[in-house]
Design an enzyme around this catalytic site. Structure first.
Site, short mmCIF file in Angstrom:
data_model
loop_
_atom_site.label_atom_id
_atom_site.label_comp_id
_atom_site.label_asym_id
_atom_site.label_seq_id
_atom_site.Cartn_x
_atom_site.Cartn_y
_atom_site.Cartn_z
N SER A 815 0.80 -1.23 0.00
CA SER A 815 0.00 0.00 0.00
C SER A 815 0.83 1.28 0.00
O SER A 815 0.28 2.36 -0.10
CB SER A 815 -0.96 -0.01 1.18
OG SER A 815 -0.24 0.11 2.37
N LYS A 858 -6.77 4.09 8.55
CA LYS A 858 -5.81 5.04 7.98
C LYS A 858 -6.38 6.46 7.97
O LYS A 858 -5.69 7.42 8.32
CB LYS A 858 -5.43 4.61 6.56
CG LYS A 858 -4.50 3.40 6.55
CD LYS A 858 -4.23 2.92 5.16
CE LYS A 858 -3.23 1.76 5.17
NZ LYS A 858 -3.06 1.17 3.86
#
Ligand code: ATP
Length: 926
Positions: A815, A858
């Site tokens: 990611s 996140k």
């Protein structure tokens, strides 16, 4: 036969000297001095006549004696010389037999060292073969027996050596050996005296043989006697032991029969006078009896013919057979205590579960459960919805199981009734019917069937309410709650228990939790299953957990200590974990995962106001009147003193503020002489204008005094806008979201890429991939002048170094692709990405941005870190829509991107990084 005059040394009974032997005897000081003179005068060692004096009543010298050489005369030490009691010591060595012809006739006093005429009989010659053979046989037999019975090895060796000598002796040496053996083998005095008078070789051998035979039989007899004494001793010991037991039993019986004194009856004699108050310490026997009676009652309450009852009865009988003082007794008793303390589902105690059944029957069960969850937790709407579904299913299954059990009981009753009718109708076949009736099942108590439901696994960062949700579920179901912490469990025995053969063995924590719960259907929270260690030399705790959690197996869970299958099918297991990554796949497979992903600041404010502050006030004995915290103050605490997904640090910080105020309040009350327990408004009414005032409100500027310098300011200052530096979004091992800088620099080199920061294979590959993409598009991005140029070799050859800080923490996953690409572009173009932007997303070689996980964590992490713009993959729009709270979406600008080009535009700003429009990336369609 020759004769000579020799000074006589009389040997008082029981001393005797045979030729070949050596003897040390005490002599008076006068005799000692004379002997010393004799020794000094003579050239060779002088010879004396050592003659026994057999009788003490009429002391006369024996007819036979031994001519003996003086070996040593020892004078006692000088300082003790005056001590007349202390004798001189004379050592003599026997040489040959002597005859004293006038010994019997002499009536005179026996003087030491008086000279007497002695005759030396002729003792030389060879013994006959027969006499020698019988002598040898008798001597060897005796020596072998003595060797066998020897108390130690050296003695045994001695006898064995002698035996060997006898075996090899010749007819010539046999008489000498006979002398030696008779002298050294503890023969009787009379025998030795008789032996001394034997002169001829055959005669000596015969008499020695007789002595040996006698000694052999004596030793045999004495051994037998010793054995019989031994036996009688052990009999005595047994008797003693039994008598002790008898006394103990009689004492017990006396205690049992001792009736409590009636009112008005005279007190027992020992309680006359000053009666001490009864102490429970004195009643040891009584307590012991009560405990045993308790165990017995519990065994009787166990379901008939159940495994646990059989085991308990067996152990109870063993306990009765074992002496109370033995170690084994304690072990068995401990085991029985555990066995009877487990809440066996089929036992009479299962009636307690009626309480939870009543809760299930309650029509407002679901409404109550909802109210309970709302009362305990703020927010978490989706999770609460899932829990209500779960509870609804648990209720339905519980009710269904109850109905089935009821039907079963009815069926059994009908079957019994039928058997009765049959019995009456057919009198002749009575015996047969009885056989049948015994084989029909015994009516069972109402036993709840297993309630197999999904096992919930709460996954989320610390302090997000996983444990407290488990407690709420238990409260909603009206069942006891037990928590088992699995963090750091390495030994399978901690879950399954240790076998009884181990020292300090005991059951595992599942059975312990059941005992504490006291019911077979508690809610057991298995905390931190991600921290359990897998397969090592202590066994595999994860595998043991599998058996606990598997509904197909857990109706007969095997605990090593209890050693009877324990039914866990009614237990509701809930697991918690911080991450899914370290959970063993088979374990994960049995659980239904419920994600808890941290709170927003506004949620934290609500939780703090509604739950944490009242909790801390109560814990510190203050009320809401004593302390007021503004929203701004709470926000300041949350943003500057804590940076976490959960609320644990926030609770701790609020606790510190409350304690600070508690001290202030106590000091204030003391200063004005008020009682600290009086409510604040009453005290404030009393306080005069002149006295110092107590202020319940805490101001923002006071926080530094109370909590110290804010923790997170520095970090925010640290975030800077620099060439080659971009902020990515990550989820930590604890499940918390956060911001992680991606740092890149150029160093002189040869066009290589260096990646550091404890990176896994996947993240390394995505770094290489990002650089390849930038190299491929270097011309489009105006980094190089021609397509063929390598930006790392032109104009100067350089290496690129990429580092992700917190080098000790392992990082992996794809990611960070977008952030790495942006960092390389920034490094090579010189354009900077603003420090309030963070990004996440996987990059493909074609320049597509792919979806990633942990979006909610996140984004919440970015929000906590005061990031104002996040760049996310287009494919994650649904996650943001579903999971990210509205207020966070409103506070942060979220840009969804499909390609790297879009990501660059969002990161650097429109037009900051150039792009040769003529050459737009053409996607290949495979
Ligand atoms: N939504 C919420 N509403 C009210 N209180 C909450 C909420 N979430 C957490 N808390 C409180 O936060 C504290 C910590 O929660 P808890 O112990 O359940 O965390 P946890 O997720 O089990 O943490 P860990 O993973 O470290 O075991 C508890 O006092 C709990 O009541």
């Amino acid at each position: 036969m020759s004769s000579a005059a020799l000074p006589v040394i009389p040997l008082p009974y029981p001393l005797l000297l045979l030729p070949t032997a050596r003897l040390t005897i005490p002599v008076s000081s006068a005799a000692g001095e004379l002997l010393l003179d004799l020794v000094q005068e003579a050239e060779a060692p002088p010879v004396v006549a050592a003659v026994p004096v057999p009788s003490t009543e009429a002391p006369t010298l024996h007819e036979w004696g031994s001519a003996a050489r003086i070996v040593r005369v020892v004078r006692p030490p000088r300082s003790l010389a005056r001590d007349t009691q202390r004798p001189y010591l004379l050592t003599v060595h026997g040489l040959a037999r002597i005859h004293l012809p006038e010994a019997h006739n002499s009536r005179e006093k026996i003087d030491v060292l008086a000279e007497r005429i002695v005759e030396y009989p002729n003792a030389d010659g060879t013994a006959s073969v027969e006499a020698t053979a019988t002598f040898k046989a008798a001597a060897i037999k005796l020596l072998d027996r003595l060797a066998r019975d020897a108390p130690n090895d050296s003695k045994r060796d001695f006898y064995v050596k002698l035996s060997n000598m006898v075996d090899e002796v010749t007819t010539q040496r046999a008489p000498w050996l006979a002398d030696m053996l008779v002298a050294s083998l503890n023969s009787e005095y009379a025998d030795k005296l008789d032996f001394l008078s034997a002169v001829g070789p055959d005669d000596r051998l015969k008499r020695a043989t007789a002595i040996f035979i006698k000694q052999t039989s004596i030793s045999e007899v004495s051994k037998k006697i010793a054995q019989s004494i031994d036996e009688s001793l052990s009999k005595q010991q047994k008797e003693f032991f039994l008598r002790q037991q008898l006394a103990a039993i009689q004492r017990e019986l006396r205690n049992l029969n001792r009736a409590p004194p009636r009112a008005g009856s005279p007190a027992p004699p020992e309680s006359k006078g000053v009666s001490a108050p009864p102490s429970e310490l004195d009643d040891e026997d009584q307590a012991e009896q009560e405990e045993m009676a308790d165990i017995r009652t519990k065994i009787e309450a166990m379901a008939k013919s159940s495994e646990e009852r059989k085991m308990a009865v067996r152990e109870w009988r063993r306990l009765k057979r074992t002496p109370a003082t033995s170690v084994e007794h304690g072990v068995i008793r401990n085991y029985l205590e555990w066995l009877t303390a487990v809440p066996w589902p089929a036992s009479a105690r299962a009636a307690q579960t009626g309480a939870s059944l009543a809760a299930l029957h309650n029509r407002s069960f679901l409404a109550n459960a909802r109210a309970q969850l709302d009362a305990d937790h703020y927010g978490l709407d989706k999770i609460k919805k899932r829990l209500i579904e779960y509870l609804a299913v648990v209720r339905l299954k519980g009710l269904q199981a109850e109905r089935e059990s009821q039907l079963e009981v009815e069926k059994t009753a009908q079957l019994e009734a039928k058997t009765d009718i049959q019995e009456k109708a057919d009198e002749q076949s009575k015996a047969l019917v009885r056989v049948k009736s015994t084989s029909t099942p015994v009516p069972k108590p109402l036993v709840r069937k297993s309630v197999k439901g999904p096992i919930l696994l709460f996954v989320g960062p610390p302090g997000t309410g996983k444990t407290s949700l488990g407690q709420s579920i238990a409260r909603a179901l009206d069942r006891p709650f037990q928590r088992i912490s699995l963090g750091g469990v390495r030994d399978e025995g901690e879950i399954r228990g240790h076998r009884r053969t181990y020292v300090a063995s005991g059951p595992g924590n599942i059975v312990q939790a059941l005992r504490k719960a006291g019911r077979p259907d508690p809610v057991i929270l298995l905390d931190e299953i991600d921290k359990i260690s897998q397969g090592n030399f202590h066994g595999d705790p994860a595998a043991a957990l599998l058996e606990v959690l598997d509904p197909e197996q857990n109706h007969s869970f095997h605990d090593h200590y209890i050693n009877v299958p324990v039914d866990l099918s009614q237990v509701l297991f809930i697991c918690t974990s911080n991450t899914l990554e370290t959970i063993a796949a088979p374990l994960l497979d049995r659980c239904e995962v419920v994600h808890l992903s941290g709170y927003t600041y506004s949620e934290k404010m609500h939780i703090a106001r509604r739950f944490l502050l009242p909790k801390q006030l109560q814990a510190n004995c203050l009320t809401a009147d004593h302390l007021s915290l503004d929203d701004s103050v709470l926000t300041h605490i949350a943003t500057h003193y804590t940076r976490e997904a959960g609320v644990r640090s926030l609770e701790r910080a609020i606790g510190a503020v409350v304690r600070y105020k508690a001290v202030e309040w106590a000091e204030y009350c003391d200063s004005i002489g008020a009682d600290p327990n009086v409510p604040y408004p009453d005290v404030s009414a009393q306080q005069g204008d002149a006295s110092p005032r107590y202020r319940p409100a805490v101001e923002e500027h006071e926080l530094e005094t109370i909590l110290g310098i804010a923790r997170w300011d520095e970090d925010e200052l640290d975030r800077e806008e620099r060439r080659g530096l971009v902020y990515g979004l990550v989820v930590t091992g604890m499940g918390e979201g956060g911001v992680l800088p991606v740092e890149t620099i150029m160093v002189p080199g040869s066009g290589k890429l260096k990646l550091t920061g404890s990176l896994g294979d996947v993240i390394k590959e995505s770094g290489e991939l990002a650089l390849s993409w930038v190299k491929r598009h270097a011309y489009d991005l105006y980094i190089t002048k021609t397509r063929a140029q390598d930006p790392l070799k032109n104009p100067d050859p350089v290496d690129v170094h990429l580092h992700l800080p917190s080098g000790a923490v392992r990082k992996d996953g794809p990611s960070a692709g977008v952030a790495m690409t942006c960092a390389f572009v920034s490094l090579l173009t010189g354009a900077c990405v603003p420090s309030n932007i963070a990004m996440t997303g996987e990059v493909t070689l074609r320049g597509r941005v792919g979806a990633v996980g942990g979006i909610k964590e996140k984004v919440l992490g970015a929000h906590r870190a005061q990031i104002s713009k996040v760049i996310l993959p287009w494919a994650n729009r649904k996650d943001v829509e579903h999971d990210v709270p509205k207020e966070v979406r409103a506070a942060i600008q979220i840009v969804f991107v499909r390609t790297v080009e879009e990501a660059l535009e969002a990161a650097f700003g429109k037009g900051v990084v150039g792009w040769r429009r003529s050459d737009v990336l053409v996607e290949s369609r495979l």
